[in-house]
Design a protein around this motif. Sequence first.
Motif, PDB file in Angstrom:
ATOM      1  N   PRO A   1      67.060-126.192   6.733  1.00 63.71           N
ATOM      2  CA  PRO A   1      66.867-124.841   7.098  1.00 63.71           C
ATOM      3  C   PRO A   1      67.272-124.059   5.712  1.00 63.71           C
ATOM      4  N   LEU A   2      66.750-122.986   5.722  1.00 63.14           N
ATOM      5  CA  LEU A   2      66.911-122.137   4.362  1.00 63.14           C
ATOM      6  C   LEU A   2      67.635-120.984   4.879  1.00 63.14           C
ATOM      7  N   PRO A   3      68.290-120.300   4.023  1.00 63.18           N
ATOM      8  CA  PRO A   3      68.943-118.906   4.528  1.00 63.18           C
ATOM      9  C   PRO A   3      67.934-117.632   4.832  1.00 63.18           C
ATOM     10  N   GLY A   4      68.014-117.113   5.911  1.00 63.28           N
ATOM     11  CA  GLY A   4      67.114-116.265   6.249  1.00 63.28           C
ATOM     12  C   GLY A   4      66.375-116.710   7.573  1.00 63.28           C
TER      13      GLY A   4
ATOM     14  N   TRP B   1      73.958-117.770   8.946  1.00 65.24           N
ATOM     15  CA  TRP B   1      74.139-117.665   7.690  1.00 65.24           C
ATOM     16  C   TRP B   1      75.149-116.187   7.285  1.00 65.24           C
ATOM     17  N   ASN B   2      75.872-116.333   6.334  1.00 64.30           N
ATOM     18  CA  ASN B   2      76.695-115.208   6.047  1.00 64.30           C
ATOM     19  C   ASN B   2      75.928-114.328   5.049  1.00 64.30           C
ATOM     20  N   PRO B   3      75.519-113.288   5.044  1.00 62.99           N
ATOM     21  CA  PRO B   3      74.455-112.588   4.283  1.00 62.99           C
ATOM     22  C   PRO B   3      75.435-112.062   3.158  1.00 62.99           C
ATOM     23  N   ASN B   4      76.605-111.759   3.411  1.00 60.60           N
ATOM     24  CA  ASN B   4      77.486-111.231   2.106  1.00 60.60           C
ATOM     25  C   ASN B   4      77.447-112.254   1.187  1.00 60.60           C
ATOM     26  N   GLU B   5      77.964-113.524   1.650  1.00 59.08           N
ATOM     27  CA  GLU B   5      77.851-114.553   0.511  1.00 59.08           C
ATOM     28  C   GLU B   5      76.581-114.846   0.011  1.00 59.08           C
ATOM     29  N   LEU B   6      75.547-114.971   0.793  1.00 52.49           N
ATOM     30  CA  LEU B   6      74.402-115.391   0.167  1.00 52.49           C
ATOM     31  C   LEU B   6      74.092-114.534  -0.781  1.00 52.49           C
ATOM     32  N   ASN B   7      74.166-113.195  -0.599  1.00 48.03           N
ATOM     33  CA  ASN B   7      73.595-112.215  -1.550  1.00 48.03           C
ATOM     34  C   ASN B   7      74.172-112.489  -3.054  1.00 48.03           C
ATOM     35  N   SER B   8      75.346-112.856  -2.936  1.00 45.91           N
ATOM     36  CA  SER B   8      76.301-112.893  -4.436  1.00 45.91           C
ATOM     37  C   SER B   8      76.123-114.325  -4.760  1.00 45.91           C
ATOM     38  N   SER B   9      75.644-115.228  -4.024  1.00 45.87           N
ATOM     39  CA  SER B   9      75.501-116.766  -4.518  1.00 45.87           C
ATOM     40  C   SER B   9      74.401-117.003  -5.302  1.00 45.87           C
TER      41      SER B   9
ATOM     42  N   ASP C   1      66.041-118.908  -0.730  1.00 45.56           N
ATOM     43  CA  ASP C   1      66.099-118.692   0.542  1.00 45.56           C
ATOM     44  C   ASP C   1      64.755-118.678   1.103  1.00 45.56           C
ATOM     45  N   HIS C   2      64.295-118.346   2.428  1.00 45.00           N
ATOM     46  CA  HIS C   2      63.227-118.165   3.238  1.00 45.00           C
ATOM     47  C   HIS C   2      62.162-117.381   2.626  1.00 45.00           C
ATOM     48  N   ASP C   3      62.756-116.014   2.223  1.00 46.05           N
ATOM     49  CA  ASP C   3      61.884-115.194   1.629  1.00 46.05           C
ATOM     50  C   ASP C   3      61.335-115.775   0.327  1.00 46.05           C
TER      51      ASP C   3
END
Length: 762
Positions: free
Chosen positions: A631-634, A671-679, A735-737
């Motif tokens: 699985p991928l973020p998103g 998925w944690n969007p806040n953490e993924l955006n900064s990772s 991520d998925h995008d």
Amino acid sequence: MTATVHSPLPTDCPLPGWLKTCVLTHHGDHPDEPSADVDDKSNSSLVCRAFEFAHELHQGQYRASGEPYICHPIAVAGLLRDLGGDSAMIASGFLHDIVEDTDITPEEIEAEFGNEVRQLVEGVTKLSKFNFESKTERQAENFRRMFLAMAQDIRVIVVKLADRLHNMRTLEHLNDDKRRRIARETMEIFAPLANRLGIGRFKWELEDLSFKYLEPHAYRQMQKHITEKRADREARLVQVAETLRDRMHQADIQVVDVSSRPKHLYGIYRKMERQRKDFTEIYDIAAIRLIVGTNEECYRALAIAHDAFRPIPGRFKDYIGLPKPNRYQSLHTVVIGPKGKPIEVQIRTLEMHHIAEYGIAAHWKYKETGASSNARMTADDEKFTWLRQLLEWQNDLKDAQEFLENVKGNLFDEDVYVFTPDGDVMPLSRRATPVDFAYRIHTEVGNHCSGARVNGRIVTLDTHLENGDIVEILTQKNSHPSLDWLNFVVTPSARNRIRQWYKRSHRDENIARGRELLEKELGRNGFEALLKSEPAQMAAERCNYQTVDDLLAGLGYGEVTLSLFVNRLRDAVKAQQPLEPVSPEASLDSSDQFLAGAVTSSHKAQRQVTSKAPILGVEGLMYHIAGCCNPLPGEPIMGSVSMGSRGIAIHRQGCPNLEGVPGDRIIPVSWNPNELNSSRQTYPVEVRIEVIDRVGVLKDILSHLSDLQINVHKAQVKTFPGQTAEIDLGLDVKDHDHLDQTFSQIRKMTDVLNIRRMSEGG
């Protein structure tokens, strides 16, 4: 803005005689000699006003050589005048650097000199900004824009060629790196363009000047060789010329001129390299040029030349009956001259000679029609067949690398001319085959080609066609393209149409498969209405497809997953929901229930995210990403408690491995969007690409991925005789995008038939 000079004849840069005459006439003086430039006073006024305007604006500017900058526009305008350019072309020669080097705007140029001059100056200014040494995609885009500019007004590129020629003449004042860069660009781009436009005098000088800076040692050697035996060579040529002149007079053939022409240095050098010969083995380094009155006299003169001197078999070319793509016409033959030395004889009319020297500009210089009436490319103008071909390729070839290879090949390569059974001439690229010929006639002829006859004999479809071949294509209703054809066709249009047929031939069955998958997921009731709804179209576009049918075909191909489409559809419904609320009292069919459910689920309250873990719901617990579905973020995910010691496995929703897991072992996670955006973390994903099997296809795909900054951690290629190949890649994406963007770019490659994720999981 209006600029004036205080003296009719500026002294900061020497003016050629024609310009002095023009300036004095414009200011009401009486020059010693009449103007030989333009007959109409308004045209003469335009040229002089452009010169004075440029002179005023370039005041205080100097070239690298130290001379006043205005000397460069004067030289460019002079070259255009020599080509027979009209007043608008000559004026644009004076003004071509104004927009780039001063504060003058295109609107001010139009107000002062009119729209025609503005368009020419703007076109040249845009060409000056193109960088043909940039990365592949930018370089291809620059070529596309240049050909569009040429199609709109061919004079733009002629002005640019004059600008480049004078810059090459003064190149010694730049540093070595810049000299080599400009010389290489000239040799690869502008000299071939001059050749395609038939401007021989530009082409030869551009090549020799580029040769001087790219291969300085070889250039000096060629100069030395040419100088050493010049006296003997010229004596032989004079003897041959006198003999031909006398024989023509006896045969009552009108001789306009007989002269000798040394071949340019780079032409001799290329011949030595191509034939792998030493200079002493190249005999036809100069040619006798015989200019006569009519076409008929050309052929009579050829017979006399062959009677006076023994011809060498296989060294005769008839460019009168079969002109070159740049409209060059002449008879070429090689005969044994005095002392047993071969000498080339070229026979042509005066009009043919003008075309050989001036190319596309010949009809400006030697015919009554003006440039403005002939500059625009028209559908029935055969002089621009090659340019129309390049414009067609812009639509056919989406892959930048392939477009560049074919453009440069077309600029350099000479065409071959073959005939249809009805006697029509068809120009094709060198090494073209009957399949290329078939697709040149019509796409359907190519798609149903089953065989070919060349000169009345059945030949294989990979036979290379030669000049003068008569080609007949055999077709059958049930015939279709073969993937093997891609191994030997040479024209981009043929190659692209074969690929299109393969993609299109499987489209219907893939649409049916996609409909079946979606119908199974959503139910039959209201299914057709759902496919025609606006949210379905929005979902298709968000999946990078133009229509819902394209998306269904993608589902059938495996290019897009069912879960992705459902998620995109849910997002589309959510976006429309405030405008079209679902009434609880309404009677809902299954598709409406799905849409209402999608909206309801999207309106669920989200808890405030404060955790710094990448996945919410497993804080403090051991977990791992399931390798079965990666699985991928998103993407929607679920947690499954493992029976062993590996903790919680994170799966994609719909993963087949979740079907047999008891409900009490399923954990809701996200998925944690806040953490993924900064990772900056990446996630592995495996994809399979179905491609047309050819040498270098994997390299091209990896190059595209490198441009997208995608790491490839695994690659495997599977080939099958006579079929498509499969390339399995392991990619690291954010991520998925990010994966969607990657899929979109890879699908644009012309050799790619299908791309999908492995271990789809739903």
